[in-house]
Design a protein around this motif. Structure first.
Motif, PDB file in Angstrom:
ATOM      1  N   SER A  63       0.821  -1.211   0.000  1.00 38.24           N
ATOM      2  CA  SER A  63       0.000   0.000   0.000  1.00 38.24           C
ATOM      3  C   SER A  63       0.854   1.261   0.000  1.00 38.24           C
ATOM      4  O   SER A  63       0.343   2.360  -0.153  1.00 38.24           O
ATOM      5  N   ARG A  64       2.142   1.092   0.183  1.00 40.48           N
ATOM      6  CA  ARG A  64       2.997   2.279   0.221  1.00 40.48           C
ATOM      7  C   ARG A  64       3.563   2.586  -1.149  1.00 40.48           C
ATOM      8  O   ARG A  64       3.749   1.703  -1.955  1.00 40.48           O
ATOM      9  N   GLU A  65       3.841   3.875  -1.353  1.00 40.30           N
ATOM     10  CA  GLU A  65       4.494   4.258  -2.598  1.00 40.30           C
ATOM     11  C   GLU A  65       5.979   3.980  -2.502  1.00 40.30           C
ATOM     12  O   GLU A  65       6.616   3.551  -3.448  1.00 40.30           O
ATOM     13  N   LYS A  66       6.507   4.299  -1.313  1.00 42.26           N
ATOM     14  CA  LYS A  66       7.924   4.032  -1.111  1.00 42.26           C
ATOM     15  C   LYS A  66       8.095   3.238   0.180  1.00 42.26           C
ATOM     16  O   LYS A  66       7.294   3.379   1.112  1.00 42.26           O
ATOM     17  N   ILE A  67       9.139   2.449   0.242  1.00 43.98           N
ATOM     18  CA  ILE A  67       9.399   1.699   1.461  1.00 43.98           C
ATOM     19  C   ILE A  67      10.788   2.059   1.967  1.00 43.98           C
ATOM     20  O   ILE A  67      11.721   2.242   1.170  1.00 43.98           O
TER      21      ILE A  67
END
Lengths: 280, 650, 152
Positions: free
Chosen positions: B565-569
C-alpha cells in the motif's frame, strides 16, 4: 581382529552354541582372538545390584583391548552396549568404572559390540551355501534383546528383516512377517515364575504354528533353551505344537556343509530329524 | 564531543532479579561522555520512553539502552529518538537480558560484572555512531504467492481484490492442494471440493492473478518492495488455451502409473488431468513414463485423438522473471508415513486417513465405496487409530493438530458408508477445541462409535490380511486384541516436499518441528524475520482449514500494510560502502556477496566497484573479505567495532 | 537413589501402550506397567514394592513402544533395586547367581549335559577348551564382595 565373548550360557551349558560358532567361523576362514579372563556380562544383576552389573560389563569391555567383540547371546549384547552408553554419557559412572577397574589393573576400552545376526549378514555370501535349507518353512525368532531397548540396534525393532535375509541366503523358505514374530520367549521368568514363562513360550510356538511356521531359528541361547530343551513340557502342559528349533550358527553350519557333531545337534531336544533329512 | 544517556531496564525481575541495577547505573554514569544514567522497571513502557524523550530534549544526543534483545525493541526505541527529534541510528541497544541475566542467573555477581562490560562496549560504540537516513525505494505493487492450496488461493484472491497483481506459483499441474483430495470437511461435513472449486474458478478468472502451474520458484533476490523472482515452468506438453478438457487423450493413452492424487490406490495415465475439478482444466504429460519421450516413433496416440490439436511434445522448460513487492509462502504439508510399526506397508488393509478420503469420495478409485484394498470387499471391523506417529519421540514430537478431528470425520464416513461394520476409534487424548468441534465429538458418540482410550502398540498381520491390534482399555482394565479388516491411521504432518527448496531460496529458518518459523509465535504469527516475506497455512505448522484461511487473509493484509500500500518503502541504511581510493579491483568481494549486491560499473572512464544498496542486506561478508580494507559497513563500521571491543577491555 | 538406565517416569502421559504390549500383563492381569509408572509418578513407591515387581520378563516391548521414552522396564528394575536395598526378600535364583559370580566369575555352575541320545557330556569331554576366567577369579571375588558390601 575379532574376539568372541562367550558369556555364561555358552560356557557352562549351551555347548552346542560354542561348538557351532567355533566351527562355522573356522569354515568361513575367520580367525578370532581368544581372550583370557572373560566373566559374566552382569545382565542378571541389573535390577538387584546395578553397580555389580556395571563392573562386570565394563571389565569385559576393557579385556577386549582394541578388538571388536562378537557376542553370542542377546542378553550379553544388550548388557555390554548399555554399559558402554552409561559410561559414555555420565561422568559419575565413567569415574566409578575407572576406579573399580583400576583395582583389577584394567583400563576401560570402547570396542564395537557386534550381534551375530549383523556379523553373519556381513560375512556370509551365497557362494558359501552348499546345502540349501530346503524342506520346511522356517521362521526367525530374533529374541527381545537383539533389537529392542533404548539404544538403536542393527535393524528396525518393529519391522526387521536382516535375519530373514540371512535365512533366505541360506536357501530356506522363510515366513517373514508372521504374527508373534517379535514376541518374547519367556526365558527370564523361568527362575521367578515358571508358570508364566511356560505360558509365554507356548504362546510363541502356537502363534508361529498358526502362521504356517514349521521350524524356528534363533541366535540367543536363552530363547533356544526355552523353545528347544523345554519344548516337550510346552507340548504336554500347554498344547504347543512340536517343531524343530535351531541356533543361528547351527542353521548356517548346516547350509555351509558342516556335520551334526560339528554343530552340537545332538543337544537339540526338539524334533530336528525331519528337517535334517530334507536338507540332506 | 557527544552527550550520552544510558538507560537500564529492570524488565521486571528478568534483569533486576539477577543484575544489581543500582551498581550498573553507578558504573555507567561514571563512563566518559555519559551525562546521565537512569534505570527503570520497564524501559519500553510509555513512562520509560518518556524518560528518554525528556533527556533528549535536554541535550542527550546519543542513547544507550541496556535491556532485552534488540530483536524485541530496537524498533520501539528508534521511534522514541525520532519523535524527540534525534536520528534513529544514534541508538545503541545493549542486550543484558538474553545475553546476561537470563543465562547467568546462578551467578549474579559475575552477571553484574558482565553487564558492566557490555554497557561499556555499548557506550564506546555510541560515541562513534553517525546519523543515517533510511533509503526510500519505490514499491512494486505485486505479490508472489508460493503454493496454491487453500491458503495460497485465499491469499491470492484477497490481494487481487485489494488491487494488487498476484503471481500464484503452484508446483503441481493444478491448484487445490490437500483440500482438493478431501471428501468432506469437519465439523460441518461440507463437500470439500464443492466449497473449494468456486474459489479455484475465481482464481482462474481473476484478471489480476497470473496463475503459473507446473512451476517452481528457482531464485529470489532483493528486498521488501523490490524482489526479483525467477520462476521455472515445467512443460506440460499440452497447450492450455487449446485444450477443452474432453479427456480423449487419457482414454487412449496406453501407459498407467500410480496416481499420487489417489494416494496410490489407483492408477492414472501418463497423460491425465489429476482430478475432475482441476484448474487449469488441462492434462499434464509425465515425461518419465510417456512412451513418446523414450522413442518418438513409438506412440503419439494422444496427439492423434485430440480434437483441438492441443498436444505439443515440443514444449520446453520456460523461465519467467517477476518483480514483486512481497512474498507469501503457503507451501502446505505432506503426510508422515514412516509407520510400519502400525502396519502401514505391511498390510494393504492398513491405510492413511487421506487414503480413506479417496475411498469415500464418489470420484475416487472405488466410486465412493469404502472397501478393503486387499480384495475390495466391505470391511466388517474398522479401527481408526488417532495419533499415529505424533506426540512420539521416535517419530514426530509435536501434536498434528487435526488428527483427532479428522479421525472423528472418518468415523462418520464409516458410520454412514458401512453402517454394519463394527467401528473402534482408538485415541490417546481427544482434542476437539475449535468451533463446533466438541459438538461433533458428541454427535459421533451419539452415533454409537466405540471410543477406546488407549494407543495401540503391537500390530500383527494375519494370513488373510486382517490386522490384529493390541490396545489396553484402562476403564475395563483389559488388554483387547482387536481383529480389524480395515485400519485407518491418522498420521502426523510434516512440511511439504517442495517447501525445503523454497525455504532455502528465501532463507527462512525452521522451527523445532521442522515447519517454517514465524517472527513471533504469539504476536507475529504470519510474518517472518525478513521484511516482506509472509507465511500462511500449514507451511507454518499443522492447522485446520479455518486457521489456514485466517492466516492467508492476515498474510495478504500484512503484505498490503507493510509493503504494497505504500508508494515508497524505507530500507535500512545498514549497507556496505566502498572507499574507491583503497580498492585494488581484486573482485574478491563480488564473489563473496551471497546477494549479488556488488558489481562493477564504469564511472568517468574508470572501472569501480559499486554497492547496489537495495540488494545489500548488511551482512558484512564483503567487508571481512576485502584485503585492502576498502569496504566498510555503515552503522557497523570497523572503527565502531574496534572501539566497542576496547570498551570492554579497558 | 541411583538412576540406572533410561527411566523417566515424569514424562508418562498414560497412553497405555506399555501395558498392551507387555508380555506378562496378558497373563497376569494385575501386572500393569502403566499403573506401576503411574504410582511411581505419584510418589507411591511403597505401594508397589510387592512381589509382582519381579514378574517383569525384560522383553523391553514397553521401552520400544513408549512414545515418551519413559522406559517402564527400567523403572521396574529401579524398583527391584529399591526393594533389595530395603531388605525386602527377593527371588532365590538371583541370590544364587550373585554367590556363583563371586566364586567363579560366571553366573552359573559348569554343567554336565545329557543329549538326545542319552549321552552325558562335560565341556571337556565334548572337546571344548576350558573357559578362561582363570587367574582373574580372585580379583573378581574381591571386587564383587566390596560392591555387595557397599564399599564401592
Amino acid at each position: 581382529m575379532l574376539s568372541i565373548y562367550w558369556g555364561c550360557y555358552a560356557s557352562t551349558k549351551q555347548y552346542s552354541l560354542e561348538v557351532s560358532t567355533r566351527n562355522v567361523l573356522k569354515a568361513l576362514g575367520v580367525v578370532a582372538k581368544e581372550v583370557d579372563g572373560w566373566s559374566c556380562c552382569g545382565n542378571p544383576f541389573k535390577g538387584i545390584n546395578p553397580k555389580l552389573w556395571l563392573y562386570l560389563a565394563s571389565r569385559n569391555l576393557s579385556l577386549s583391548g582394541e578388538n571388536d567383540i562378537l557376542t553370542v547371546c542377546n542378553g550379553c549384547y544388550l548388557s555390554l552396549r548399555e554399559a558402554q552408553h552409561l559410561v559414555n554419557s555420565r561422568k559419575d559412572a565413567a569415574e566409578w568404572v575407572e576406579r573399580v577397574l583400576e583395582l583389577e589393573g584394567l583400563e576401560y576400552r570402547k570396542p564395537k559390540v557386534l550381534h551375530p545376526i549383523e556379523y553373519f549378514k556381513s560375512v556370509l555370501s551365497s557362494e558359501d551355501v552348499v546345502k540349501p535349507l530346503k524342506g520346511l518353512r522356517l521362521g526367525a525368532h530374533y529374541g527381545c534383546h537383539s533389537l529392542r531397548g533404548s539404544l538403536p540396534s542393527f535393524d528396525s525393532p518393529t519391522n526387521p528383516s536382516m535375519f530373514e535375509d540371512i535365512m533366505e541366503l541360506l536357501g530356506a523358505e522363510v515366513v517373514r512377517d508372521y504374527a508373534g514374530r517379535l514376541d518374547c520367549c519367556g526365558a527370564t521368568l523361568m527362575a521367578i515364575n515358571p508358570e508364566v514363562g511356560f505360558a509365554i513360550a507356548s504362546s510363541k510356538l502356537k502363534k508361529a504354528g498358526e502362521a504356517g511356521v514349521q521350524g524356528i531359528v534363533t541366535p540367543c541361547p536363552y530363547c533356544f533353551e526355552m523353545l528347544d530343551s523345554r519344548q516337550e513340557t510346552l507340548v504336554q502342559l500347554e498344547g504347543a505344537p512340536n517343531m524343530p528349533i535351531l541356533l543361528l550358527q547351527q542353521a548356517i553350519g548346516l547350509a555351509i556343509g558342516l556335520g551334526s557333531k560339528d554343530l552340537g545337534l545332538n543337544f537339540n531336544m526338539s524334533p530336528i530329524d525331519n528337517l535334517l533329512k530334507r536338507i540332506g | 564531543m557527544v552527550s550520552i544517556g544510558v538507560y537500564i531496564c529492570h524488565c521486571g525481575t528478568n534483569i533486576a532479579g539477577v543484575i544489581d541495577v543500582d551498581s550498573l547505573r553507578e558504573y555507567a554514569s561514571r563512563l566518559r561522555d555519559v551525562i546521565v544514567a537512569r534505570d527503570y522497571a520497564y524501559m519500553c513502557s510509555e513512562a520509560g520512553q518518556e524518560l528518554i524523550a525528556k533527556d533528549i530534549k535536554r541535550g542527550v544526543d546519543r542513547v544507550v539502552v541496556a535491556a532485552c534483545s534488540p530483536a524485541m525493541h530496537e524498533r520501539t526505541f528508534r521511534e522514541v529518538l525520532v519523535k524527540a527529534g534525534l536520528n534513529a541510528y544514534l541508538l545503541e541497544v545493549v542486550n543484558i537480558r538474553e545475553q546476561c541475566s537470563w543465562v547467568h542467573s546462578e551467578t549474579p555477581e559475575k552477571a553484574t560484572e558482565k553487564a558492566k562490560g557490555l554497557v561499556a562496549m555499548g557506550v564506546a560504540r555510541a560515541r562513534l555512531l553517525e546519523p543515517l537516513q533510511p533509503m526510500a525505494m519505490p514499491v512494486t505493487k505485486s505479490v508472489l504467492v508460493i503454493g496454491g492450496g487453500i491458503a495460497g488461493i485465499t491469499a491470492s484472491l484477497n490481494a487481487a481484490n485489494m488491487g494488487y497483481e498476484v503471481f500464484l506459483v503452484e508446483k503441481e499441474g493444478s491448484i487445490g492442494g490437500r483440500m482438493a483430495q478431501l471428501e468432506k470437511t469437519f465439523p460441518t461435513l461440507d463437500c470439500s471440493p464443492c466449497i473449494l472449486t468456486p474459489m479455484m474458478a475465481e482464481v482462474a478468472s481473476n484478471e489480476r492473478i497470473r496463475l503459473l502451474t507446473n512451476a517452481t520458484v528457482k531464485s529470489i533476490d532483493g528486498v521488501a518492495g523490490n524482489f526479483d523472482v525467477k520462476i521455472t515452468i515445467k512443460p506440460r506438453y499440452v497447450d492450455v488455451e487449446k485444450c477443452i478438457g474432453c479427456g480423449a487423450c487419457s482414454r487412449f493413452c496406453p501407459v498407467e502409473i500410480p496416481s499420487a492424487f489417489e494416494e496410490g490406490l489407483s492408477m492414472r495415465k501418463a497423460i491425465s488431468i489429476e482430478f475432475p475439478q482441476a484448474v487449469p482444466r488441462a492434462p499434464v504429460i509425465d515425461p518419465s513414463s510417456c512412451l513418446h519421450f523414450k522413442d518418438p516413433a513409438s506412440c503419439d496416440i494422444c496427439l492423434q485423438k485430440c480434437p483441438t490439436k492441443a498436444i505439443d511434445f515440443s514444449q520446453k522448460e520456460m523461465e519467467v522473471n517477476a518483480k514483486v513487492g512481497a512474498i507469501i509462502v503457503s507451501t502446505g504439508f505432506s503426510l508422515y508415513r514412516n509407520l510400519e510399526e502400525y502396519g502401514l506397508y505391511r498390510s494393504r488393509n492398513v491405510i492413511t486417513g487421506m487414503q480413506l478420503e479417496r475411498l469415500a469420495c464418489p470420484s475416487g478409485p472405488t466410486g465412493g465405496k469404502i472397501v478393503k484394498p486387499i480384495d475390495r470387499s466391505e470391511p466388517k471391523t474398522v479401527a481408526i487409530v488417532l495419533c499415529a506417529g505424533s506426540r512420539d519421540e521416535k517419530h514426530l514430537e509435536s501434536c498434528c493438530v487435526i488428527g483427532c478431528m479428522a479421525g472423528l470425520k472418518h468415523a462418520w464416513y464409516i458410520k454412514s458408508h458401512n453402517p454394519d461394520a463394527k467401528l473402534y476409534v482408538l485415541y490417546n487424548d481427544l482434542r476437539a477445541s475449535g468451533k463446533g468441534y466438541e459438538e461433533f465429538y458428541t454427535r459421533l458418540r451419539e452415533m454409537g462409535t466405540i471410543f477406546v482410550r488407549g494407543k495401540p502398540s503391537q500390530v500383527e498381520i494375519l494370513d488373510d490380511g486382517t490386522v490384529e491390534l493390541s490396545v489396553y482399555d484402562q476403564v475395563l482394565d483389559e488388554i483387547v486384541d482387536i481383529r480389524a479388516d480395515l485400519i485407518v491411521l491418522e498420521t502426523g504432518l510434516v512440511p511439504s516436499e517442495g517447501s525445503e527448496k523454497v525455504r532455502e531460496a528465501l532463507k527462512i529458518p525452521r522451527g523445532r518441528d521442522g515447519f517454517l518459523l514465524e517472527l513471533h509465535p504469539k504476536l507475529h504469527p504470519v510474518e517472518t524475520h525478513s521484511e516482506g516475506i509472509y507465511l500462511a497455512g500449514a507451511a507454518q505448522g499443522p492447522k485446520d482449514i479455518p486457521s489456514a484461511v485466517a492466516q492467508a487473509l492476515a498474510a495478504s493484509s500484512k503484505a498490503a500494510e507493510i509493503v504494497l500500500s505504500r508508494e515508497k518503502i524505507a530500507v535500512e541504511p545498514v549497507v556496505a560502502e566502498v572507499r574507491t581510493e583503497k580498492c585494488s579491483r581484486c573482485m574478491a568481494c563480488l564473489q563473496t556477496c551471497p546477494f549479488g549486491a556488488l558489481k562493477i560499473e564504469e564511472v568517468d572512464g574508470e572501472e569501480v566497484v559499486v554497492v547496489e544498496e537495495a540488494r545489500c542486506k548488511g551482512c558484512g561478508a564483503c567487508v571481512s573479505t576485502c584485503p585492502s580494507s576498502a569496504l566498510d559497513l555503515r552503522h557497523y563500521r570497523e572503527r565502531q567495532i574496534v572501539e566497542s571491543i576496547r570498551g570492554a577491555v579497558v | 537413589m541411583l538412576k540406572v538406565g533410561f527411566e523417566k517416569p515424569e514424562k508418562c502421559f498414560q497412553c497405555g501402550r506399555c501395558t498392551s504390549s507387555c508380555t506378562v500383563s496378558r497373563i497376569l492381569k494385575d501386572y500393569r506397567p502403566n499403573r506401576i509408572v503411574g504410582f511411581v509418578r505419584h510418589g507411591l513407591v511403597r505401594k508397589i514394592l510387592d512381589p509382582s515387581i519381579w514378574n517383569c520378563a525384560r522383553c523391553l516391548k514397553c521401552v520400544e513402544y513408549c512414545p515418551q521414552k519413559v522406559a517402564p522396564a527400567d523403572i521396574v528394575l529401579n524398583l527391584q533395586y529399591q526393594a533389595v536395598s530395603e531388605g525386602i526378600p527377593f527371588p532365590e535364583a538371583y541370590r544364587a547367581m550373585v554367590e556363583e559370580v563371586s566364586k567363579t566369575g560366571l553366573a552359573f555352575q559348569e554343567m554336565n549335559v545329557t543329549d538326545r541320545d542319552f549321552e552325558t557330556w562335560s565341556r571337556e569331554s565334548f572337546g571344548l577348551p576350558p573357559f578362561r576366567v582363570g587367574k582373574h577369579v580372585a580379583k573378581i571375588s574381591e571386587i564383587v564382595s566390596m560392591i555387595e558390601k557397599g564399599d564401592l
